[in-house]
Design an enzyme around this catalytic site. Sequence first.
Site, PDB file in Angstrom:
ATOM      1  N   ASP A 156       0.883  -1.370  -0.057  1.00 23.26           N
ATOM      2  CA  ASP A 156      -0.031   0.032  -0.091  1.00 23.26           C
ATOM      3  C   ASP A 156       0.956   1.239   0.049  1.00 23.26           C
ATOM      4  O   ASP A 156       0.756   2.097  -0.843  1.00 23.26           O
ATOM      5  CB  ASP A 156      -0.938   0.013   1.171  1.00 23.26           C
ATOM      6  CG  ASP A 156      -2.044   0.929   1.161  1.00 23.26           C
ATOM      7  OD1 ASP A 156      -2.239   1.602   0.263  1.00 23.26           O
ATOM      8  OD2 ASP A 156      -2.733   1.048   2.145  1.00 23.26           O
ATOM      9  N   SER A 208      -2.826 -10.084   2.158  1.00 23.51           N
ATOM     10  CA  SER A 208      -2.642 -10.398   3.198  1.00 23.51           C
ATOM     11  C   SER A 208      -1.802 -11.049   3.959  1.00 23.51           C
ATOM     12  O   SER A 208      -1.664 -11.602   5.152  1.00 23.51           O
ATOM     13  CB  SER A 208      -4.150 -11.267   3.552  1.00 23.51           C
ATOM     14  OG  SER A 208      -5.383 -10.635   3.646  1.00 23.51           O
TER      15      SER A 208
END
Length: 188
Positions: free
Chosen positions: A40, A127
């Site tokens: 991110d 994840s």
Amino acid sequence: MEAMIGNTKLLFIRGDITEQDTRAIVNAANSGLLGGGGVDGAIHRAGGPQILEECKQIRSTKGICPAGQAVITGAGRLKADYVIHTVGPIWSGGGGGEDELLRQAYANSLKLAVKNGVKTISFPSISTGAYRFPRDRAAAIAVKAVYEFVKESAAIDEVRFVLFNDDILKAFELAWEKLGCAGDSRDC
Ligand code: ADP
């Protein structure tokens, strides 16, 4: 490694997702959509402030993005045209529906891609960083989710799994082999 699922090319490469020239890249975002660490942070740093501006707008109109869901923005300075921000589950032992939420994160990203006319897309390993999902289990879910989506849809030309190191690349390649479609360029 490279494989075909019908007319869709599947690529497993070691690399940095911010450098990919697919039409869309997928971000492993968090629910707040306001940036974070890992992939991110790398996407926002490389793409510039435009991506965060669009995320803020989505946040103020639609609210947070729950695990398993996805939203789309432009890609600022990146080679891609779009960033699809999806939120993977935080691993908490496996009893909280994490497997299904991870599957949904991949499937909903692909759905959003098709809706926006995107035919080439790159995924990171969602994840498996800060969210601590076990690597091999996540890889199995990722390849199965992509396989099941593209075998039903002729709309995607290329899916690239862009894995950050050799261990995670191996995990994805092994997961693909275990799914029963293995072999370089062998049709599935
Ligand atoms: P999450 O919060 O969903 O766990 P992370 O960004 O912490 O997301 O990690 C997800 C995966 O992305 C990890 O395997 C990490 O090594 C990898 N990663 C980090 N930076 C990049 C990058 N620039 N390109 C591709 N993968 C990356």
